[in-house]
Design a protein around this motif. Sequence first.
Motif, PDB file in Angstrom:
ATOM      1  N   SER A 115      -8.087   7.355 -12.914  1.00  0.00           N
ATOM      2  CA  SER A 115      -8.911   6.349 -12.252  1.00  0.00           C
ATOM      3  C   SER A 115      -9.898   5.666 -13.183  1.00  0.00           C
ATOM      4  O   SER A 115     -10.053   4.440 -13.147  1.00  0.00           O
ATOM      5  CB  SER A 115      -9.673   6.991 -11.085  1.00  0.00           C
ATOM      6  N   ARG A 121     -15.017   4.625  -5.006  1.00  0.00           N
ATOM      7  CA  ARG A 121     -14.270   5.875  -4.916  1.00  0.00           C
ATOM      8  C   ARG A 121     -14.297   6.641  -6.240  1.00  0.00           C
ATOM      9  O   ARG A 121     -14.372   7.873  -6.269  1.00  0.00           O
ATOM     10  CB  ARG A 121     -12.813   5.574  -4.533  1.00  0.00           C
ATOM     11  N   GLU A 181     -11.795  -5.125  -2.380  1.00  0.00           N
ATOM     12  CA  GLU A 181     -10.957  -3.947  -2.612  1.00  0.00           C
ATOM     13  C   GLU A 181     -11.272  -3.314  -3.973  1.00  0.00           C
ATOM     14  O   GLU A 181     -11.245  -2.088  -4.111  1.00  0.00           O
ATOM     15  CB  GLU A 181      -9.474  -4.311  -2.517  1.00  0.00           C
ATOM     16  N   ALA A 237       2.320   2.078  -3.336  1.00  0.00           N
ATOM     17  CA  ALA A 237       1.296   2.621  -4.237  1.00  0.00           C
ATOM     18  C   ALA A 237       1.025   4.100  -3.974  1.00  0.00           C
ATOM     19  O   ALA A 237       0.528   4.809  -4.856  1.00  0.00           O
ATOM     20  CB  ALA A 237      -0.001   1.835  -4.092  1.00  0.00           C
ATOM     21  N   GLN A 238       1.347   4.578  -2.778  1.00  0.00           N
ATOM     22  CA  GLN A 238       1.095   5.986  -2.436  1.00  0.00           C
ATOM     23  C   GLN A 238       2.231   6.910  -2.878  1.00  0.00           C
ATOM     24  O   GLN A 238       2.085   8.132  -2.865  1.00  0.00           O
ATOM     25  CB  GLN A 238       0.905   6.139  -0.921  1.00  0.00           C
ATOM     26  N   TRP A 291       0.834  -1.200   0.000  1.00  0.00           N
ATOM     27  CA  TRP A 291       0.000   0.000   0.000  1.00  0.00           C
ATOM     28  C   TRP A 291       0.877   1.263   0.000  1.00  0.00           C
ATOM     29  O   TRP A 291       0.595   2.224  -0.713  1.00  0.00           O
ATOM     30  CB  TRP A 291      -0.918  -0.018   1.225  1.00  0.00           C
ATOM     31  N   TRP A 316      -4.053   1.578  -7.708  1.00  0.00           N
ATOM     32  CA  TRP A 316      -3.948   2.658  -6.727  1.00  0.00           C
ATOM     33  C   TRP A 316      -2.894   3.667  -7.154  1.00  0.00           C
ATOM     34  O   TRP A 316      -3.057   4.869  -6.944  1.00  0.00           O
ATOM     35  CB  TRP A 316      -3.595   2.091  -5.357  1.00  0.00           C
ATOM     36  N   LYS A 317      -1.816   3.167  -7.767  1.00  0.00           N
ATOM     37  CA  LYS A 317      -0.738   4.053  -8.209  1.00  0.00           C
ATOM     38  C   LYS A 317      -1.223   5.018  -9.293  1.00  0.00           C
ATOM     39  O   LYS A 317      -0.983   6.224  -9.212  1.00  0.00           O
ATOM     40  CB  LYS A 317       0.438   3.217  -8.736  1.00  0.00           C
ATOM     41  N   GLU A 345     -12.686   0.526  -4.608  1.00  0.00           N
ATOM     42  CA  GLU A 345     -12.056   1.465  -5.533  1.00  0.00           C
ATOM     43  C   GLU A 345     -13.063   1.964  -6.566  1.00  0.00           C
ATOM     44  O   GLU A 345     -13.041   3.143  -6.945  1.00  0.00           O
ATOM     45  CB  GLU A 345     -10.861   0.805  -6.219  1.00  0.00           C
ATOM     46  N   SER A 349      -2.327  -2.741  -6.435  1.00  0.00           N
ATOM     47  CA  SER A 349      -1.328  -1.686  -6.298  1.00  0.00           C
ATOM     48  C   SER A 349      -1.132  -0.820  -7.545  1.00  0.00           C
ATOM     49  O   SER A 349      -1.095   0.416  -7.435  1.00  0.00           O
ATOM     50  CB  SER A 349       0.003  -2.299  -5.867  1.00  0.00           C
ATOM     51  N   ALA A 366      -4.183   5.938  -9.830  1.00  0.00           N
ATOM     52  CA  ALA A 366      -5.245   6.803  -9.302  1.00  0.00           C
ATOM     53  C   ALA A 366      -4.673   8.126  -8.808  1.00  0.00           C
ATOM     54  O   ALA A 366      -5.378   9.140  -8.760  1.00  0.00           O
ATOM     55  CB  ALA A 366      -5.988   6.095  -8.164  1.00  0.00           C
ATOM     56  N   ARG A 367      -3.389   8.122  -8.469  1.00  0.00           N
ATOM     57  CA  ARG A 367      -2.732   9.353  -8.032  1.00  0.00           C
ATOM     58  C   ARG A 367      -2.593  10.351  -9.179  1.00  0.00           C
ATOM     59  O   ARG A 367      -2.397  11.541  -8.956  1.00  0.00           O
ATOM     60  CB  ARG A 367      -1.332   9.052  -7.487  1.00  0.00           C
TER      61      ARG A 367
END
Length: 210
Positions: A125, A153, A146, A83-84, A80, A117-118, A150, A114, A120-121
Amino acid sequence: MTIKDVKRELIVWAAVLLSAAYSAVVAAKPMDFEESKKIPRLKEILASVSSHGRINVSECRDIEKSLSCSNGVVVSLATWIVAQSKDSETNLYARIEANGVGGDLMSRAFARMSPIWKTARHDESRKNLAALESFLKESNPYLRIEAAKEIQRIDSKRGERILKKLLSDESIIVRGEAFRQLDKLGRAGDALPELMPDEEYELLLSIIEK
């Protein structure tokens, strides 16, 4: 207290008993004490990355060690964190990809989520919706829930419909987390509460959702 409140209270207690019975039958592997010591350090790294957006050299070494652990919470939390990060973290992703085909189900799910999520930054998305929809058909319960979270979101109405559908999923893990998400949104309605039987997943979520 109304009759409806009493019924809901009884349902909650019934869920508690069912969850306890499930946990007794399908007991999770106890967390390795030595590996669990990595969690406080990973929490520090997560706070730093959330603030600065990057992983420094020292943090990278600790994450790399964590990704090689056998404990699902440690591996998934490290995944996680990667991924941030704003950076590509190519070397760390090589380890994450390996975890995507090995290890426990939770670690595999986080490894596969992951890259999504990466991206999505970077406001990409919606490009991930097709992949996320396909994840909903997977046998891995952590990946299904999960992916649903997402989607919610990205597209709240679409995600809410999916979460409501997952309230009748075959997995108590999926049902429990779907109910929790809907309850947080105030959209659980008259759905029966499901308590999460997986303490490690619950611990992981308590860390990453802060």
